[in-house]
Design a protein around this motif. Structure first.
Motif, PDB file in Angstrom:
ATOM      1  N   THR A 186      46.047  36.154  32.204  1.00 32.67           N
ATOM      2  CA  THR A 186      46.785  34.907  32.892  1.00 32.67           C
ATOM      3  C   THR A 186      46.636  33.746  32.535  1.00 32.67           C
ATOM      4  O   THR A 186      45.703  33.494  31.646  1.00 32.67           O
ATOM      5  CB  THR A 186      46.604  35.231  34.312  1.00 32.67           C
ATOM      6  OG1 THR A 186      45.478  34.905  34.686  1.00 32.67           O
ATOM      7  CG2 THR A 186      47.368  36.668  34.974  1.00 32.67           C
ATOM      8  N   SER A 187      47.567  32.648  32.768  1.00 37.88           N
ATOM      9  CA  SER A 187      47.710  31.328  32.353  1.00 37.88           C
ATOM     10  C   SER A 187      46.891  30.361  33.535  1.00 37.88           C
ATOM     11  O   SER A 187      46.839  29.205  33.309  1.00 37.88           O
ATOM     12  CB  SER A 187      48.790  31.030  31.894  1.00 37.88           C
ATOM     13  OG  SER A 187      49.894  31.084  32.786  1.00 37.88           O
ATOM     14  N   ASP A 188      47.011  30.983  34.852  1.00 42.74           N
ATOM     15  CA  ASP A 188      46.415  30.006  35.830  1.00 42.74           C
ATOM     16  C   ASP A 188      45.776  30.621  36.850  1.00 42.74           C
ATOM     17  O   ASP A 188      45.900  31.972  36.889  1.00 42.74           O
ATOM     18  CB  ASP A 188      47.733  29.078  36.447  1.00 42.74           C
ATOM     19  CG  ASP A 188      48.686  29.986  37.259  1.00 42.74           C
ATOM     20  OD1 ASP A 188      48.525  30.464  38.189  1.00 42.74           O
ATOM     21  OD2 ASP A 188      49.929  30.470  36.307  1.00 42.74           O
ATOM     22  N   ALA A 189      44.919  29.995  37.720  1.00 42.24           N
ATOM     23  CA  ALA A 189      44.035  30.784  38.622  1.00 42.24           C
ATOM     24  C   ALA A 189      44.941  31.573  39.753  1.00 42.24           C
ATOM     25  O   ALA A 189      44.571  32.647  40.000  1.00 42.24           O
ATOM     26  CB  ALA A 189      43.258  29.783  39.296  1.00 42.24           C
ATOM     27  N   LEU A 206      44.119  40.293  40.327  1.00 43.50           N
ATOM     28  CA  LEU A 206      42.947  40.801  40.907  1.00 43.50           C
ATOM     29  C   LEU A 206      43.263  41.609  42.094  1.00 43.50           C
ATOM     30  O   LEU A 206      42.680  42.631  42.478  1.00 43.50           O
ATOM     31  CB  LEU A 206      41.953  39.722  41.071  1.00 43.50           C
ATOM     32  CG  LEU A 206      41.301  39.275  39.835  1.00 43.50           C
ATOM     33  CD1 LEU A 206      40.527  38.236  39.836  1.00 43.50           C
ATOM     34  CD2 LEU A 206      40.526  40.500  38.952  1.00 43.50           C
ATOM     35  N   ILE A 207      44.074  41.042  42.897  1.00 40.53           N
ATOM     36  CA  ILE A 207      44.407  41.523  44.223  1.00 40.53           C
ATOM     37  C   ILE A 207      45.362  42.788  43.999  1.00 40.53           C
ATOM     38  O   ILE A 207      45.082  43.790  44.362  1.00 40.53           O
ATOM     39  CB  ILE A 207      45.505  40.694  45.126  1.00 40.53           C
ATOM     40  CG1 ILE A 207      44.400  39.572  45.834  1.00 40.53           C
ATOM     41  CG2 ILE A 207      46.077  41.167  46.154  1.00 40.53           C
ATOM     42  CD1 ILE A 207      45.326  38.487  46.380  1.00 40.53           C
ATOM     43  N   GLY A 259      36.832  32.389  31.662  1.00 35.59           N
ATOM     44  CA  GLY A 259      36.523  33.808  31.594  1.00 35.59           C
ATOM     45  C   GLY A 259      37.663  34.618  32.516  1.00 35.59           C
ATOM     46  O   GLY A 259      38.096  35.690  31.952  1.00 35.59           O
ATOM     47  N   LEU A 260      37.779  34.070  33.505  1.00 33.60           N
ATOM     48  CA  LEU A 260      38.837  34.609  34.625  1.00 33.60           C
ATOM     49  C   LEU A 260      40.103  34.717  33.961  1.00 33.60           C
ATOM     50  O   LEU A 260      40.631  35.870  34.019  1.00 33.60           O
ATOM     51  CB  LEU A 260      38.954  33.751  36.003  1.00 33.60           C
ATOM     52  CG  LEU A 260      39.749  34.298  36.905  1.00 33.60           C
ATOM     53  CD1 LEU A 260      39.408  35.592  37.586  1.00 33.60           C
ATOM     54  CD2 LEU A 260      39.851  33.252  38.265  1.00 33.60           C
ATOM     55  N   LEU A 261      40.532  33.745  33.315  1.00 35.26           N
ATOM     56  CA  LEU A 261      42.063  33.809  32.770  1.00 35.26           C
ATOM     57  C   LEU A 261      42.029  34.777  31.582  1.00 35.26           C
ATOM     58  O   LEU A 261      43.050  35.420  31.337  1.00 35.26           O
ATOM     59  CB  LEU A 261      42.488  32.384  32.135  1.00 35.26           C
ATOM     60  CG  LEU A 261      42.446  31.195  33.357  1.00 35.26           C
ATOM     61  CD1 LEU A 261      43.035  30.113  32.847  1.00 35.26           C
ATOM     62  CD2 LEU A 261      43.264  31.795  34.508  1.00 35.26           C
ATOM     63  N   ALA A 262      41.223  34.856  30.839  1.00 34.27           N
ATOM     64  CA  ALA A 262      41.044  35.671  29.719  1.00 34.27           C
ATOM     65  C   ALA A 262      40.644  37.237  30.224  1.00 34.27           C
ATOM     66  O   ALA A 262      41.349  38.103  29.425  1.00 34.27           O
ATOM     67  CB  ALA A 262      39.656  35.555  28.822  1.00 34.27           C
TER      68      ALA A 262
END
Length: 248
Positions: free
Chosen positions: A227-230, A237-238, A220-223
Protein backbone atom coordinates in the motif's frame (compact mmCIF):
# COMPACT_ATOMS: atom_id res chain seq x y z
CA UNK A 1 21.54 11.73 32.48
CA UNK A 2 20.10 8.98 30.32
CA UNK A 3 21.57 5.52 30.82
CA UNK A 4 21.67 3.65 27.52
CA UNK A 5 20.69 0.00 27.77
CA UNK A 6 23.05 -1.94 25.57
CA UNK A 7 21.36 -4.26 23.04
CA UNK A 8 18.05 -4.32 24.83
CA UNK A 9 14.57 -2.95 24.47
CA UNK A 10 13.29 -0.12 26.63
CA UNK A 11 10.02 -2.05 27.01
CA UNK A 12 9.42 -5.79 26.67
CA UNK A 13 5.90 -7.22 26.83
CA UNK A 14 5.34 -10.99 26.89
CA UNK A 15 1.98 -12.76 27.02
CA UNK A 16 0.11 -9.71 28.33
CA UNK A 17 -3.55 -10.37 29.10
CA UNK A 18 -5.85 -7.72 30.54
CA UNK A 19 -9.47 -8.19 31.60
CA UNK A 20 -11.89 -5.36 32.26
CA UNK A 21 -15.30 -6.11 33.66
CA UNK A 22 -14.72 -9.78 32.94
CA UNK A 23 -14.05 -9.06 29.25
CA UNK A 24 -10.67 -9.73 27.67
CA UNK A 25 -9.44 -6.41 26.25
CA UNK A 26 -5.86 -7.55 25.59
CA UNK A 27 -5.79 -11.27 24.78
CA UNK A 28 -2.09 -12.05 25.20
CA UNK A 29 0.38 -9.93 23.23
CA UNK A 30 4.15 -9.72 22.83
CA UNK A 31 6.06 -6.61 21.78
CA UNK A 32 9.36 -4.77 22.16
CA UNK A 33 10.00 -1.02 22.16
CA UNK A 34 13.59 -0.28 21.02
CA UNK A 35 15.71 2.16 23.02
CA UNK A 36 16.09 5.66 21.60
CA UNK A 37 13.23 5.52 19.10
CA UNK A 38 9.85 7.18 18.65
CA UNK A 39 7.45 4.24 18.56
CA UNK A 40 3.87 4.93 17.54
CA UNK A 41 1.03 2.88 18.99
CA UNK A 42 -1.70 3.40 16.42
CA UNK A 43 -5.22 2.11 16.08
CA UNK A 44 -8.88 3.03 16.41
CA UNK A 45 -10.31 4.41 19.64
CA UNK A 46 -11.35 1.63 21.99
CA UNK A 47 -8.76 -0.76 20.59
CA UNK A 48 -6.80 -1.10 23.81
CA UNK A 49 -4.10 1.56 23.35
CA UNK A 50 -4.63 3.31 26.69
CA UNK A 51 -4.89 -0.04 28.49
CA UNK A 52 -1.57 -1.17 27.01
CA UNK A 53 0.11 2.12 27.95
CA UNK A 54 -1.24 1.83 31.50
CA UNK A 55 0.25 -1.68 31.70
CA UNK A 56 3.63 -0.34 30.56
CA UNK A 57 3.52 2.38 33.22
CA UNK A 58 2.45 -0.18 35.82
CA UNK A 59 -0.93 1.26 36.79
CA UNK A 60 -3.06 -1.39 35.05
CA UNK A 61 -4.08 -4.61 36.78
CA UNK A 62 -3.08 -7.47 34.47
CA UNK A 63 -4.43 -11.03 34.30
CA UNK A 64 -1.26 -12.64 32.95
CA UNK A 65 2.07 -11.94 31.34
CA UNK A 66 5.14 -9.84 32.03
CA UNK A 67 5.92 -6.21 31.28
CA UNK A 68 9.56 -5.19 31.71
CA UNK A 69 10.54 -1.52 31.55
CA UNK A 70 14.19 -0.40 31.47
CA UNK A 71 15.14 -3.83 32.78
CA UNK A 72 12.71 -3.76 35.74
CA UNK A 73 9.13 -4.96 36.27
CA UNK A 74 6.63 -2.31 35.15
CA UNK A 75 5.55 -0.12 38.05
CA UNK A 76 8.73 -0.70 40.07
CA UNK A 77 9.48 2.05 42.55
CA UNK A 78 12.90 2.60 40.95
CA UNK A 79 11.19 3.56 37.69
CA UNK A 80 9.28 6.53 39.09
CA UNK A 81 11.90 9.09 38.08
CA UNK A 82 12.91 7.23 34.90
CA UNK A 83 9.46 6.91 33.27
CA UNK A 84 7.08 9.79 32.51
CA UNK A 85 3.43 9.30 31.57
CA UNK A 86 0.91 11.75 30.18
CA UNK A 87 -2.77 10.84 29.88
CA UNK A 88 -5.33 12.31 27.50
CA UNK A 89 -6.69 14.48 30.32
CA UNK A 90 -4.72 17.70 31.02
CA UNK A 91 -2.37 17.24 33.98
CA UNK A 92 -1.88 20.92 34.79
CA UNK A 93 -3.82 23.18 37.15
CA UNK A 94 -5.74 25.79 35.15
CA UNK A 95 -5.56 28.48 37.86
CA UNK A 96 -1.75 28.34 38.04
CA UNK A 97 0.76 29.67 35.53
CA UNK A 98 2.88 27.28 33.48
CA UNK A 99 5.90 28.12 35.64
CA UNK A 100 4.03 27.62 38.92
CA UNK A 101 2.66 24.27 37.74
CA UNK A 102 6.18 23.13 36.94
CA UNK A 103 7.61 24.51 40.18
CA UNK A 104 5.00 22.52 42.10
CA UNK A 105 5.83 19.32 40.19
CA UNK A 106 9.56 19.98 40.59
CA UNK A 107 9.17 20.28 44.37
CA UNK A 108 7.32 16.97 44.46
CA UNK A 109 10.16 15.35 42.52
CA UNK A 110 12.99 16.98 44.45
CA UNK A 111 14.03 19.00 41.39
CA UNK A 112 15.12 22.61 41.10
CA UNK A 113 14.56 25.86 39.19
CA UNK A 114 17.06 24.84 36.51
CA UNK A 115 14.92 21.79 35.70
CA UNK A 116 11.83 24.01 35.43
CA UNK A 117 13.57 26.41 33.07
CA UNK A 118 14.95 23.57 30.92
CA UNK A 119 11.53 21.91 30.60
CA UNK A 120 9.86 25.20 29.63
CA UNK A 121 12.51 25.80 26.97
CA UNK A 122 12.27 22.23 25.67
CA UNK A 123 8.58 22.67 24.79
CA UNK A 124 9.08 26.25 23.53
CA UNK A 125 6.79 27.88 26.10
CA UNK A 126 9.17 30.58 27.40
CA UNK A 127 6.87 33.36 26.12
CA UNK A 128 3.90 31.84 27.95
CA UNK A 129 5.65 30.69 31.15
CA UNK A 130 3.79 33.25 33.26
CA UNK A 131 0.37 32.73 31.64
CA UNK A 132 -2.32 30.85 33.53
CA UNK A 133 -2.86 27.43 32.03
CA UNK A 134 -6.60 28.01 31.59
CA UNK A 135 -5.70 30.90 29.26
CA UNK A 136 -3.53 28.75 26.99
CA UNK A 137 -4.56 27.31 23.65
CA UNK A 138 -5.06 23.55 23.39
CA UNK A 139 -1.65 23.11 21.82
CA UNK A 140 0.06 25.21 24.47
CA UNK A 141 -1.68 23.25 27.22
CA UNK A 142 -0.50 19.98 25.64
CA UNK A 143 3.05 21.32 25.64
CA UNK A 144 2.71 22.45 29.27
CA UNK A 145 1.70 18.90 30.24
CA UNK A 146 4.64 17.55 28.28
CA UNK A 147 6.96 19.99 30.08
CA UNK A 148 5.82 18.46 33.36
CA UNK A 149 6.70 15.02 32.05
CA UNK A 150 10.15 16.22 30.96
CA UNK A 151 11.14 17.74 34.30
CA UNK A 152 13.20 14.83 35.54
CA UNK A 153 14.85 13.93 32.20
CA UNK A 154 12.96 10.61 31.92
CA UNK A 155 14.45 7.78 29.88
CA UNK A 156 11.03 6.58 28.73
CA UNK A 157 8.10 8.84 27.84
CA UNK A 158 4.69 7.17 27.54
CA UNK A 159 2.33 9.63 25.89
CA UNK A 160 -1.37 8.81 25.43
CA UNK A 161 -2.78 10.71 22.43
CA UNK A 162 -0.65 13.84 23.07
CA UNK A 163 -1.68 15.48 19.79
CA UNK A 164 -5.43 14.82 19.94
CA UNK A 165 -7.49 17.84 18.92
CA UNK A 166 -4.48 19.84 17.71
CA UNK A 167 -4.17 21.44 14.30
CA UNK A 168 -1.64 19.99 11.80
CA UNK A 169 1.02 22.66 12.46
CA UNK A 170 0.96 22.06 16.23
CA UNK A 171 0.99 18.29 15.71
CA UNK A 172 4.06 18.62 13.51
CA UNK A 173 5.80 20.78 16.14
CA UNK A 174 5.13 18.19 18.85
CA UNK A 175 6.42 15.35 16.68
CA UNK A 176 9.57 17.37 15.94
CA UNK A 177 10.03 17.72 19.69
CA UNK A 178 9.54 13.96 20.19
CA UNK A 179 12.32 13.27 17.69
CA UNK A 180 14.64 15.78 19.38
CA UNK A 181 14.06 13.99 22.68
CA UNK A 182 14.81 10.62 21.04
CA UNK A 183 17.97 12.05 19.48
CA UNK A 184 19.07 12.95 23.02
CA UNK A 185 18.64 9.31 24.03
CA UNK A 186 15.07 9.08 25.32
CA UNK A 187 12.60 6.43 24.19
CA UNK A 188 9.06 7.51 23.35
CA UNK A 189 5.93 5.36 23.14
CA UNK A 190 3.22 7.58 21.65
CA UNK A 191 -0.38 6.55 21.00
CA UNK A 192 -2.57 8.03 18.30
CA UNK A 193 -5.70 7.19 16.35
CA UNK A 194 -4.65 9.55 13.53
CA UNK A 195 -3.17 7.32 10.86
CA UNK A 196 -1.21 10.05 9.09
CA UNK A 197 0.95 10.32 12.23
CA UNK A 198 2.34 6.88 11.37
CA UNK A 199 4.88 8.41 8.99
CA UNK A 200 6.31 10.46 11.86
CA UNK A 201 7.33 7.36 13.84
CA UNK A 202 10.58 5.39 13.71
CA UNK A 203 8.58 2.25 14.35
CA UNK A 204 4.88 1.36 14.43
CA UNK A 205 2.74 -0.89 16.54
CA UNK A 206 -0.71 -1.25 14.98
CA UNK A 207 -3.29 -2.33 17.55
CA UNK A 208 -6.85 -3.46 16.92
CA UNK A 209 -9.18 -5.05 19.47
CA UNK A 210 -6.22 -5.63 21.79
CA UNK A 211 -4.16 -7.46 19.17
CA UNK A 212 -0.96 -6.33 17.47
CA UNK A 213 -1.59 -6.37 13.71
CA UNK A 214 1.87 -5.09 12.82
CA UNK A 215 5.19 -4.24 14.45
CA UNK A 216 7.34 -2.66 11.76
CA UNK A 217 8.92 0.50 10.38
CA UNK A 218 6.60 2.73 8.33
CA UNK A 219 8.44 1.74 5.13
CA UNK A 220 8.35 -1.95 6.09
CA UNK A 221 4.62 -1.77 6.78
CA UNK A 222 3.88 -0.26 3.36
CA UNK A 223 6.13 -2.78 1.62
CA UNK A 224 4.56 -5.73 3.44
CA UNK A 225 1.00 -4.66 2.58
CA UNK A 226 1.71 -3.26 -0.90
CA UNK A 227 0.00 0.00 0.00
CA UNK A 228 1.01 3.65 -0.29
CA UNK A 229 -0.18 5.09 3.04
CA UNK A 230 -0.65 3.97 6.63
CA UNK A 231 -4.44 4.04 6.56
CA UNK A 232 -4.58 1.75 3.52
CA UNK A 233 -2.02 -0.55 5.17
CA UNK A 234 -4.07 -0.71 8.35
CA UNK A 235 -7.26 -1.51 6.41
CA UNK A 236 -5.43 -4.22 4.47
CA UNK A 237 -4.25 -5.78 7.74
CA UNK A 238 -7.79 -5.60 9.17
CA UNK A 239 -9.17 -7.33 6.06
CA UNK A 240 -6.50 -10.03 6.34
CA UNK A 241 -7.23 -10.51 10.06
CA UNK A 242 -10.98 -10.76 9.45
CA UNK A 243 -10.50 -13.18 6.55
CA UNK A 244 -8.26 -15.33 8.75
CA UNK A 245 -10.86 -15.41 11.51
CA UNK A 246 -13.57 -16.42 9.02
CA UNK A 247 -11.32 -19.10 7.53
CA UNK A 248 -10.56 -20.58 10.92
Amino acid sequence: MIHHMVNSAAVTVRGLRVLRGGREVIPGIDLDVPVGQVVGLLGPSGGGKSTLLRAVVGVQRIAAGQVTVLGLPAGSRQLRSRVAYTTQAPSVYGDLTVRDNLRYLARLGGLGADDVQRAIAAVDLAEHADDRCDALSGGQRSRACLAGALLGRPELLVLDEPTVGLDPVLRRELWDLFHRLAADGATLLVSSHVMDEAVRCDRLLLLRAGRILADDTPAGLLAATGTSDAESAFLALIDAQDAGQVAS
